[in-house]
Scaffold this motif. Structure first.
Motif, mmCIF file in Angstrom:
data_model
loop_
_atom_site.group_PDB
_atom_site.id
_atom_site.type_symbol
_atom_site.label_atom_id
_atom_site.label_comp_id
_atom_site.label_asym_id
_atom_site.label_seq_id
_atom_site.Cartn_x
_atom_site.Cartn_y
_atom_site.Cartn_z
ATOM 1 N N GLU A 209 -5.138 1.393 -3.607
ATOM 2 C CA GLU A 209 -4.931 -0.594 -3.571
ATOM 3 C C GLU A 209 -4.334 -0.927 -4.543
ATOM 4 O O GLU A 209 -3.518 -2.734 -4.091
ATOM 5 C CB GLU A 209 -6.255 -1.226 -3.297
ATOM 6 C CG GLU A 209 -7.640 -0.690 -2.311
ATOM 7 C CD GLU A 209 -8.955 -1.402 -2.812
ATOM 8 O OE1 GLU A 209 -8.889 -1.724 -3.356
ATOM 9 O OE2 GLU A 209 -9.644 -1.448 -1.699
ATOM 10 N N LYS A 245 4.359 -3.561 -2.377
ATOM 11 C CA LYS A 245 3.582 -2.147 -1.607
ATOM 12 C C LYS A 245 2.492 -1.766 -2.311
ATOM 13 O O LYS A 245 3.003 -1.565 -3.398
ATOM 14 C CB LYS A 245 4.484 -1.553 -1.319
ATOM 15 C CG LYS A 245 5.683 -1.531 -0.579
ATOM 16 C CD LYS A 245 5.203 -2.017 1.006
ATOM 17 C CE LYS A 245 6.889 -2.303 1.872
ATOM 18 N NZ LYS A 245 6.272 -2.784 3.451
ATOM 19 N N ASN A 246 1.244 -1.664 -2.158
ATOM 20 C CA ASN A 246 0.186 -0.900 -2.244
ATOM 21 C C ASN A 246 0.329 0.384 -2.338
ATOM 22 O O ASN A 246 1.380 1.467 -1.888
ATOM 23 C CB ASN A 246 -1.002 -0.994 -1.777
ATOM 24 C CG ASN A 246 -1.776 -0.978 -0.507
ATOM 25 O OD1 ASN A 246 -1.609 0.658 -0.205
ATOM 26 N ND2 ASN A 246 -1.717 -1.305 0.190
ATOM 27 N N LYS A 248 -1.576 3.175 -1.278
ATOM 28 C CA LYS A 248 -1.661 3.746 -0.568
ATOM 29 C C LYS A 248 -0.710 3.666 0.886
ATOM 30 O O LYS A 248 -0.055 4.660 1.863
ATOM 31 C CB LYS A 248 -2.911 3.028 0.609
ATOM 32 C CG LYS A 248 -3.634 3.787 1.721
ATOM 33 C CD LYS A 248 -4.696 3.252 1.533
ATOM 34 C CE LYS A 248 -5.069 3.704 2.804
ATOM 35 N NZ LYS A 248 -4.559 3.558 4.768
ATOM 36 N N ASP A 249 -0.073 2.260 0.479
ATOM 37 C CA ASP A 249 1.322 2.232 2.057
ATOM 38 C C ASP A 249 2.342 2.990 1.457
ATOM 39 O O ASP A 249 2.600 3.365 2.277
ATOM 40 C CB ASP A 249 1.541 1.046 1.812
ATOM 41 C CG ASP A 249 0.058 0.064 2.805
ATOM 42 O OD1 ASP A 249 -0.430 0.512 3.318
ATOM 43 O OD2 ASP A 249 0.596 -1.372 2.718
ATOM 44 N N GLU A 252 1.549 6.849 2.420
ATOM 45 C CA GLU A 252 1.736 6.632 4.251
ATOM 46 C C GLU A 252 3.252 7.014 4.808
ATOM 47 O O GLU A 252 3.626 7.832 5.655
ATOM 48 C CB GLU A 252 0.992 5.865 4.681
ATOM 49 C CG GLU A 252 -1.130 6.719 4.141
ATOM 50 C CD GLU A 252 -1.212 5.760 5.125
ATOM 51 O OE1 GLU A 252 -0.764 4.298 5.713
ATOM 52 O OE2 GLU A 252 -2.618 5.202 5.081
ATOM 53 N N ALA A 253 4.152 6.204 3.922
ATOM 54 C CA ALA A 253 5.626 5.689 4.629
ATOM 55 C C ALA A 253 6.473 7.254 4.235
ATOM 56 O O ALA A 253 7.043 7.141 5.020
ATOM 57 C CB ALA A 253 6.373 4.484 3.472
ATOM 58 N N THR A 256 5.613 10.086 6.612
ATOM 59 C CA THR A 256 5.620 9.075 7.628
ATOM 60 C C THR A 256 7.514 9.842 7.703
ATOM 61 O O THR A 256 7.541 9.908 8.688
ATOM 62 C CB THR A 256 5.750 8.005 8.166
ATOM 63 O OG1 THR A 256 4.309 7.634 8.344
ATOM 64 C CG2 THR A 256 6.183 7.899 9.582
ATOM 65 N N ALA A 262 0.000 10.371 8.594
ATOM 66 C CA ALA A 262 0.395 9.390 7.423
ATOM 67 C C ALA A 262 -0.728 9.728 6.438
ATOM 68 O O ALA A 262 -0.467 9.228 5.600
ATOM 69 C CB ALA A 262 0.510 8.134 8.453
ATOM 70 N N ASP A 263 -1.569 10.267 6.999
ATOM 71 C CA ASP A 263 -2.973 10.433 6.456
ATOM 72 C C ASP A 263 -3.508 12.281 5.619
ATOM 73 O O ASP A 263 -3.970 12.582 4.639
ATOM 74 C CB ASP A 263 -4.820 10.413 7.158
ATOM 75 C CG ASP A 263 -4.918 11.347 8.825
ATOM 76 O OD1 ASP A 263 -3.362 11.848 8.718
ATOM 77 O OD2 ASP A 263 -5.522 11.599 9.571
ATOM 78 N N GLU A 299 11.546 -0.432 2.806
ATOM 79 C CA GLU A 299 11.552 1.368 3.225
ATOM 80 C C GLU A 299 13.563 1.752 3.660
ATOM 81 O O GLU A 299 13.314 3.067 3.980
ATOM 82 C CB GLU A 299 11.076 1.273 5.152
ATOM 83 C CG GLU A 299 10.008 0.435 5.506
ATOM 84 C CD GLU A 299 9.565 -0.949 4.528
ATOM 85 O OE1 GLU A 299 8.237 -0.422 4.970
ATOM 86 O OE2 GLU A 299 10.238 -1.915 4.174
#
Length: 332
Positions: A209, A245-246, A248-249, A252-253, A256, A262-263, A299
């Motif tokens: 987080e 951005k946290n 986790k994001d 996942e980015a 991806t 993503a997980d 991104e």
């Protein structure tokens, strides 16, 4: 043409600055770097020899520093011990480099009346709550939380004192978290990218987080050049690209972008005293000096960074196994 002395110019952010200067100006650059584990002369490979001199040495070496400063029109001071985890394990090198090293440089630029720009971090301000609408500004009180950030705060205060007490022509910039080429794989984004490239699962502190305000190193470089050219002596400028951005994001980015689920990451033990959120308000830099980032969104910059690590395994592979072994010993 100006003669720039860039301390820490073989490190991550410093080497990106050297590439940017040589690519966008006609300045000559002298790099002073101790070549600790975080410095890599290969990060300067391919730059024209007639525009770049490299000196291996310590910024706390007063005799060496004095000679280099005497030949420079300006000093851009990137050299620092900068990894929070390392500062928790052994704080002493952070005092030696970030405090004594900065003092040594300040005394040299005072003797030679040399323009000085000091690179610092948003971590000197501590952290923000995740739901806090505020962002750091130049007027935010200092509230460092680690040996790393406290020594950077101390170095900032030294610069301010030398400006006021001795008339040193200096500016300061505090920047948000950088990412981009030439970053050591101990750092969050390159560690996750290189894990995926090697077929390993990324590692996420805690629940992921924690929020960071990301900026591509090339945008940081252009901001520093702007401050060096237009900045008001004695002023501090915050550098940021609205890239909150946290963690986790971010993981996942990365997954991806590299075609993975993503997980497909693992949660690991959180870092002691892990700051919750950093967020930079760079209004002063943008409105007063006319700077703007070239990467319009995180991104786009992340995709370019992933491509660089994919294409430059020879640069990062030699230190990857040692780095991962160290983190594994800590359950991270």
């Amino acid at each position: 043409m100006a003669r720039l002395l860039v301390t820490g110019g073989a490190g991550f952010i410093g080497s990106n600055f050297v590439h940017h200067v040589i690519g966008h100006t006609d300045h000559h650059v002298t790099v002073l770097d101790k070549l600790t584990y975080a410095g890599n002369q290969a990060s300067l490979a391919g730059l024209p020899a007639d525009r770049l001199d490299f000196v291996q040495g310590d910024i706390a070496d007063a005799e060496l520093v004095d000679g280099l400063v005497s030949a420079a029109d300006a000093v851009v001071h990137y050299a620092a011990e900068s990894h929070n985890d390392n500062s928790l394990n052994d704080p002493r090198p952070f005092l030696d480099t970030n405090i004594i090293g900065t003092y040594t440089l300040l005394e040299a630029v005072r003797r030679h009346s040399t323009r000085f720009h000091h690179i610092s971090t948003d971590e000197v301000y501590g952290d923000l709550e995740l739901d806090d609408p505020q962002r750091f500004t130049e007027n935010t009180p200092y509230n460092p939380s680690s040996p790393y950030s406290s020594t950077k705060a101390g170095s900032d205060l030294l610069v301010r004192a030398w400006v006021r007490s001795f008339g040193v022509e200096a500016t300061i910039s505090n920047c948000s978290n950088n990412y981009g080429p030439y970053q050591h794989v101990e750092k969050f984004i390159p560690r996750q990218i290189t894990n995926v490239l090697r077929g390993d699962r990324p590692k996420l502190y805690g629940t992921g987080e924690n929020v960071r305000d990301w900026i591509h190193a090339d945008d940081h470089s252009s901001a520093v050049l702007t401050i060096l050219d237009k900045g008001v002596i004695g002023e501090t400028y915050l550098i940021g690209a609205d890239g909150e951005k946290n963690n986790k994001d971010v993981v996942e980015a990365i997954l991806t972008e590299l075609g993975q689920p993503a997980d497909a990451y693992d949660l690991v033990t959180d870092r002691p005293g892990h700051d919750l959120r950093y967020a930079i308000d760079s209004t002063k830099l943008r409105t007063e000096l006319g700077w703007a980032p070239s990467y319009g969104d995180f991104e786009t910059g992340l995709a370019a960074t992933i491509a660089w690590y994919r294409d430059n395994e020879a640069w990062w592979a030699p230190v990857k196994d040692t780095t991962e072994a160290f983190y594994a010993s800590k359950g991270q």
